[in-house]
Design a protein around this motif. Structure first.
Motif, short mmCIF file in Angstrom:
data_model
loop_
_atom_site.label_atom_id
_atom_site.label_comp_id
_atom_site.label_asym_id
_atom_site.label_seq_id
_atom_site.Cartn_x
_atom_site.Cartn_y
_atom_site.Cartn_z
N HIS A 59 28.48 37.60 34.94
CA HIS A 59 28.63 39.03 35.18
C HIS A 59 27.98 39.91 34.13
CE1 HIS A 59 31.49 37.94 38.30
NE2 HIS A 59 32.15 37.21 37.42
N SER A 60 27.65 39.38 32.97
CA SER A 60 27.10 40.21 31.91
C SER A 60 26.36 39.35 30.90
CB SER A 60 28.21 41.00 31.21
OG SER A 60 29.09 40.11 30.54
N VAL A 61 25.65 40.02 30.01
CA VAL A 61 25.00 39.37 28.89
C VAL A 61 25.54 40.04 27.63
CG1 VAL A 61 23.03 40.93 29.09
CG2 VAL A 61 22.81 38.85 27.76
N GLU A 62 25.88 39.23 26.62
CA GLU A 62 26.49 39.74 25.40
C GLU A 62 25.54 39.53 24.23
OE1 GLU A 62 30.74 39.39 22.93
OE2 GLU A 62 30.44 38.39 24.84
N VAL A 63 25.13 40.62 23.59
CA VAL A 63 24.21 40.58 22.45
C VAL A 63 25.04 40.52 21.18
CG1 VAL A 63 22.22 41.65 21.35
CG2 VAL A 63 22.63 42.01 23.79
N THR A 64 24.96 39.40 20.47
CA THR A 64 25.77 39.19 19.28
C THR A 64 24.97 39.13 17.99
OG1 THR A 64 25.66 36.79 19.64
CG2 THR A 64 27.57 37.96 20.55
N ASN A 65 23.64 38.98 18.07
CA ASN A 65 22.83 38.87 16.86
C ASN A 65 21.39 39.24 17.18
OD1 ASN A 65 22.16 38.34 14.21
ND2 ASN A 65 23.11 36.31 14.18
N CYS A 66 20.59 39.44 16.15
CA CYS A 66 19.18 39.75 16.34
C CYS A 66 18.44 39.55 15.03
CB CYS A 66 19.00 41.18 16.86
SG CYS A 66 19.43 42.45 15.63
N PHE A 67 17.12 39.52 15.10
CA PHE A 67 16.29 39.49 13.91
C PHE A 67 14.96 40.17 14.23
CE2 PHE A 67 15.57 35.45 16.10
CZ PHE A 67 14.18 35.41 16.20
N SER A 68 14.39 40.82 13.24
CA SER A 68 13.13 41.54 13.43
C SER A 68 11.96 40.57 13.42
CB SER A 68 12.95 42.60 12.36
OG SER A 68 12.92 42.01 11.08
N VAL A 69 10.88 40.95 14.09
CA VAL A 69 9.66 40.14 14.19
C VAL A 69 8.49 40.99 13.73
CG1 VAL A 69 8.13 38.86 15.73
CG2 VAL A 69 10.62 38.79 16.09
N PRO A 70 7.70 40.52 12.75
CA PRO A 70 6.54 41.30 12.30
C PRO A 70 5.53 41.50 13.42
CG PRO A 70 7.07 39.52 10.75
CD PRO A 70 7.89 39.28 11.98
N HIS A 71 4.95 42.69 13.45
CA HIS A 71 3.92 42.96 14.45
C HIS A 71 3.03 44.10 13.97
CE1 HIS A 71 6.11 46.56 15.54
NE2 HIS A 71 5.23 46.84 16.50
N ASN A 72 1.83 44.13 14.48
CA ASN A 72 0.88 45.22 14.22
C ASN A 72 0.55 45.88 15.54
OD1 ASN A 72 0.63 44.74 11.40
ND2 ASN A 72 -0.75 43.01 11.83
N GLU A 73 0.54 47.20 15.52
CA GLU A 73 0.37 47.95 16.77
C GLU A 73 -0.56 49.12 16.54
OE1 GLU A 73 3.36 49.55 20.32
OE2 GLU A 73 4.14 48.92 18.36
N SER A 74 -1.51 49.28 17.43
CA SER A 74 -2.40 50.43 17.42
C SER A 74 -2.50 50.97 18.83
CB SER A 74 -3.79 50.02 16.90
OG SER A 74 -4.38 49.06 17.76
N GLU A 75 -3.33 51.97 19.03
CA GLU A 75 -3.45 52.56 20.36
C GLU A 75 -4.07 51.60 21.36
OE1 GLU A 75 -5.55 56.20 20.12
OE2 GLU A 75 -4.05 57.22 18.87
N ASP A 76 -4.90 50.68 20.86
CA ASP A 76 -5.65 49.81 21.76
C ASP A 76 -5.04 48.42 21.93
OD1 ASP A 76 -7.51 51.86 22.05
OD2 ASP A 76 -8.66 51.17 20.31
N GLU A 77 -4.34 47.92 20.91
CA GLU A 77 -3.86 46.54 20.99
C GLU A 77 -2.56 46.38 20.21
OE1 GLU A 77 -6.85 44.10 19.28
OE2 GLU A 77 -6.65 44.96 17.27
N VAL A 78 -1.91 45.26 20.45
CA VAL A 78 -0.69 44.91 19.75
C VAL A 78 -0.72 43.41 19.44
CG1 VAL A 78 0.53 44.54 21.95
CG2 VAL A 78 1.84 44.92 19.84
#
Length: 273
Positions: free
Chosen positions: A43-62
């Motif tokens: 019936h649901s999904v429970e978010v209990t944890n997370c971690f950040s992921v490095p990324h580079n982002e510009s107007e043209d690409e990610v």
């Protein structure tokens, strides 16, 4: 994980981690992304944890560091094997074209992942938090697009997380937005005060029902009956003796803790001399 149901349950530690990663972002970065971990039921999904992921982002690409995300998930599995990848998050208010590309990657890691957006910039003077699930749209065999459908968010917490949430709530009334941790005895007194307030409200409701001012609610009556049945039948004298004994134990532990801290501080000064 084909069906999540109408609810996405989010724990406070997830939101705190997202805000912290946004505050620690690299110079020039407009937003941060990361992986969401949690559990799934019918019936649901429970978010209990997370971690950040490095990324580079510009107007043209990610570009996303996929290897880092995989290694972090493997480390998390060693600590919490029950937590699986359920989606990803991004700070910001809108869903961009790059969000579709990142979502495609997480679609390979989890079936029908959720996408969580957290408006850390407070564009509408509050932190809007939204959850989405994607669905393909278009003509079969022709151009196919992705549509993000919003889901209902429900905030939940464990008893241990409640302590941190209550502490953050108290900082709202502080002029400098800071507040220290209370002692164990103060927490016991505060909990006793809340219980007394709830008992007063319950007695007032019962008296109003008996006097005919309020219509009786059968569901409330069943809850009250369950509450009464859970209270152990202990004589008042024995209960008072047990309570005083526990309070004395708490005071003794507090005293020994303070004595140990004083001894350690004194030992450090003697070593310096």
């Amino acid at each position: 994980m084909a069906v999540h149901g109408p609810f996405v349950k989010i724990h406070p530690v997830v939101l705190a981690s997202i805000v912290d990663s946004y505050e620690r972002r690299n110079e020039g970065a407009s937003r941060v992304i990361g992986t969401l971990l949690g559990t799934i039921d019918k019936h649901s999904v429970e978010v209990t944890n997370c971690f950040s992921v490095p990324h580079n982002e510009s107007e043209d690409e990610v570009a996303v560091d996929m290897e880092f995300a995989k290694n972090m998930y493997e480390l998390h599995k060693k600590v919490s094997p029950s937590e699986v990848i359920i989606g990803w998050y991004a700070t910001g208010y809108d869903i961009t074209e790059h969000s579709v590309l990142i979502h495609e990657y997480y679609s390979r890691e989890a079936q029908n992942p959720i996408h969580l957006t957290v408006d850390t910039a407070l564009q509408s003077n509050k932190m809007n938090i939204r959850a989405y699930v994607s669905a393909q749209m278009g003509v079969p065999g022709k151009t196919v697009g992705v549509m993000f459908t919003p889901l209902t968010i429900k905030y939940v917490y464990y008893d241990t997380e409640r302590i941190g949430v209550d502490l953050l709530q108290r900082t709202r009334a502080s002029p400098n937005r800071t507040n220290g941790l209370t002692s164990d005895l103060a927490q016991v007194g505060s909990a006793a005060g809340r219980i007394q307030e709830m008992l007063t409200t319950m007695l007032s409701y019962i008296e109003d029902v008996l006097s005919g001012k309020v219509t009786a609610d059968n569901s409330v009556g069943r809850y009250l009956m369950d509450l009464v049945n859970k209270v152990p039948k202990i004589p008042a004298e024995d209960f008072e003796s047990m309570l005083n004994s526990n309070i004395n134990d708490l005071l003794m532990v507090t005293y020994l803790s303070n004595l140990t801290q004083a001894q350690i501080a004194l030992n450090e000064k003697l070593v310096i001399l």
